[in-house]
Design a protein around this motif. Structure first.
Motif, PDB file in Angstrom:
ATOM      1  N   ASN A 239       0.823  -1.205   0.000  1.00 17.42           N
ATOM      2  CA  ASN A 239       0.000   0.000   0.000  1.00 17.42           C
ATOM      3  C   ASN A 239       0.861   1.261   0.000  1.00 17.42           C
ATOM      4  O   ASN A 239       1.746   1.406   0.855  1.00 17.42           O
ATOM      5  CB  ASN A 239      -0.892   0.018   1.253  1.00 17.42           C
TER       6      ASN A 239
ATOM      7  N   PHE B  84     -12.639   9.457   9.123  1.00 19.47           N
ATOM      8  CA  PHE B  84     -12.971   9.152   7.722  1.00 19.47           C
ATOM      9  C   PHE B  84     -14.163   8.200   7.597  1.00 19.47           C
ATOM     10  O   PHE B  84     -14.623   7.927   6.495  1.00 19.47           O
ATOM     11  CB  PHE B  84     -11.774   8.469   7.039  1.00 19.47           C
TER      12      PHE B  84
ATOM     13  N   TYR C 210      -7.016  11.316  -2.755  1.00 20.45           N
ATOM     14  CA  TYR C 210      -7.668  12.145  -1.744  1.00 20.45           C
ATOM     15  C   TYR C 210      -7.783  13.614  -2.106  1.00 20.45           C
ATOM     16  O   TYR C 210      -8.796  14.237  -1.832  1.00 20.45           O
ATOM     17  CB  TYR C 210      -6.920  12.021  -0.396  1.00 20.45           C
TER      18      TYR C 210
ATOM     19  N   TRP D  76      -7.210  18.995   3.827  1.00 18.63           N
ATOM     20  CA  TRP D  76      -7.001  18.594   2.426  1.00 18.63           C
ATOM     21  C   TRP D  76      -8.122  19.181   1.565  1.00 18.63           C
ATOM     22  O   TRP D  76      -9.306  19.135   1.956  1.00 18.63           O
ATOM     23  CB  TRP D  76      -7.011  17.069   2.284  1.00 18.63           C
TER      24      TRP D  76
ATOM     25  N   GLU E  87      -5.704   6.713  12.728  1.00 17.16           N
ATOM     26  CA  GLU E  87      -5.170   7.296  11.490  1.00 17.16           C
ATOM     27  C   GLU E  87      -3.681   7.625  11.644  1.00 17.16           C
ATOM     28  O   GLU E  87      -3.259   8.774  11.464  1.00 17.16           O
ATOM     29  CB  GLU E  87      -5.971   8.534  11.096  1.00 17.16           C
TER      30      GLU E  87
HETATM   31  O1  IFM Z   1      -5.429   6.012   6.722  1.00 23.77           O
HETATM   32  C1  IFM Z   1      -4.787   6.120   5.505  1.00 23.77           C
HETATM   33  C2  IFM Z   1      -4.561   4.763   4.890  1.00 23.77           C
HETATM   34  O2  IFM Z   1      -3.907   3.888   5.741  1.00 23.77           O
HETATM   35  C3  IFM Z   1      -3.732   4.909   3.627  1.00 23.77           C
HETATM   36  N1  IFM Z   1      -4.263   5.920   2.747  1.00 23.77           N
HETATM   37  C4  IFM Z   1      -4.660   7.197   3.310  1.00 23.77           C
HETATM   38  C5  IFM Z   1      -5.550   6.973   4.510  1.00 23.77           C
HETATM   39  C6  IFM Z   1      -6.032   8.310   5.087  1.00 23.77           C
HETATM   40  O3  IFM Z   1      -4.970   9.119   5.486  1.00 23.77           O
END
Ligand code: IFM
Length: 427
Positions: A159, A395, A283, A315, A386
């Motif tokens: 990831n 989120f 994002y 953001w 987070e």
């Molecule tokens: O929480 C993260 C996730 O683990 C990876 N992408 C962005 C998200 C939000 O910051």
């Protein structure tokens, strides 16, 4: 206005990651938080998180009952392989059951093999830069694909490799807390080799069992726009971060080599052809201008895109940027795309309904443009840990009472459920 329709078979659900929800994990992140509590906004840790390791059955049943037809989760390497070469069969059986529980509830599992965290033994031998990290990763991945492969087709090797390299090795706000461009490049090279070795392991094990497999990384695309598009200087300073952050890893995968300036064009076994689809995490967009006082940031000043509403993280909310990201990536790489993450931190669920409508609308528009987009996974199902933001950034489609662990659906959870049920995105 007529609602816009998502194609039949389009994957629609949420994305999660083990460390952020499970609780009870001992890895590089849990030690980092214990040693640097001040590094976490508002304090907090993931010792219990939202107790999803024990509650996954009810949690997944709830998402299935809300018409999700896909779910992304990650396997925690530190649980599955607590010592090098020693596999914990209970942990593997647990994740196999998570995948089957997704299926039982009508959800296609999308499984991430490495989502930021590392087992302590790998951290101690150099983490992403350890010379044998790719071989270690391949062995772990092969074990996971053996155990889960009868229930899983969609795999994510790593990831957001550029995010973990930048935050851990350049900005120092994540483990291992380094601030060095040289170490950042070394981490990127290691992650590229790990991805290649993991992708090869997925193909080999899947082919042996005659199972289909789709393989990608989850690529984090941050749109960098020159602050003043008519300024050649702003255009120039936006280009370098755009290449390093948004394109270097993917172009190296296509070339099968470690492209410069991170490497010298060395060929990596298994890298060429390692992507069968493109996982996209998107994002926000940022305006970039010259800052001669910021050599560590490659002389670039980044700010949220002016004129856009801001999430509670600060953001910019910019659905047009998602459409441009999908279009640019498809035009360059010609791979099917799955939005493996897209979401908004929003304390009171005020921004999220419009966010969902606008971003899913942007996805429908790209499909109408002829782009092969296969799925959209909202980040995330439940308010969670987070990373350096602790529990301050929400989120989730569900809030979680962390005393009782009760999950409470926000209005946007119902809106998303209705979109999943009807496949129609309201205007
Ligand atoms: O929480 C993260 C996730 O683990 C990876 N992408 C962005 C998200 C939000 O910051």
């Amino acid at each position: 206005m007529t609602p816009r329709r998502l194609p039949d078979g389009f994957l629609l659900g949420c994305a999660t990651a083990a460390h952020q929800v499970e609780g009870g994990i001992d890895n590089d992140w849990s030690r980092w938080v214990a040693d640097h509590p001040e590094a976490i906004n508002g304090g907090g840790d993931a010792v219990v998180a939202i107790d999803h390791y024990r509650r996954y059955r009810e949690d997944l049943e709830q998402l299935g009952s809300m018409h999700h037809n896909a779910h992304r989760f990650s396997i925690e390497w530190a649980r599955v392989e607590p010592e090098p070469g020693h596999f914990d069969q209970d942990a593997l059986a647990h994740y196999a059951d998570v995948a089957r529980t997704c299926r039982r509830n009508g959800m296609e599992p999308v499984v991430t093999l490495q989502h930021f965290t590392l087992p302590l033994w790998l951290r101690d031998s150099g983490g992403f830069t350890a010379p044998d990290a790719p071989a270690q990763f391949a062995r772990y991945v092969a074990g996971c694909v053996e155990a889960l492969g009868d229930a899983v087709t969609w795999w994510v090797t790593v990831n957001e490799p550029t995010v973990v390299a930048v935050l851990g090795h350049l900005e120092g706000s994540w483990p291992p807390g380094e601030r060095s461009l040289r170490h950042t490049f070394a981490a990127l090279r290691g992650l590229l080799r790990m991805h290649a070795a993991g992708a090869q392991a997925i193909s080999t094990v899947s082919a042996r069992h005659g199972r289909p497999a789709q393989v990608s990384i989850a690529h984090h695309e941050r749109r960098f726009v020159p602050r003043d598009p008519s300024s050649p200087v702003d255009r120039a300073v936006a280009k370098l971060p755009d290449f390093l952050f948004n394109r270097w890893f993917l172009r190296s995968c296509i070339a099968g080599r470690v492209l410069g300036p991170v490497g010298h064009g060395e060929r990596v076994p298994g890298l060429a052809g390692s992507l069968s689809y493109l996982g996209l995490n998107h994002y926000t967009s940022e305006a970039v201008s010259l800052d001669i006082g910021a050599p560590g940031m490659l002389f670039a000043h980044h700010e949220a895109m002016p004129g856009m509403p801001l999430s509670s993280t600060g953001w910019a909310i910019d659905a047009g940027a998602l459409r441009r990201a999908i279009t640019d990536l498809f035009d360059e790489f010609h791979l099917p795309i799955v939005i493996t993450e897209n979401g908004v931190a929003d304390d009171h669920d005020e921004l999220r309904p419009a966010f969902l409508r606008d971003h899913l609308g942007a996805v429908v528009d790209t499909i109408a443009d002829g782009i092969d987009v296969r799925g959209y996974l909202y980040w995330t199902a439940w308010d969670n840990f987070e990373w350096a933001e602790g529990y301050t950034q929400r989120f989730g489609l569900f809030s979680v009472d962390r005393e009782t662990q009760e999950r409470i659906a926000k209005p946007s959870a119902h809106l998303f459920s209705e979109i999943c049920r009807t496949r129609e995105v309201p205007s």
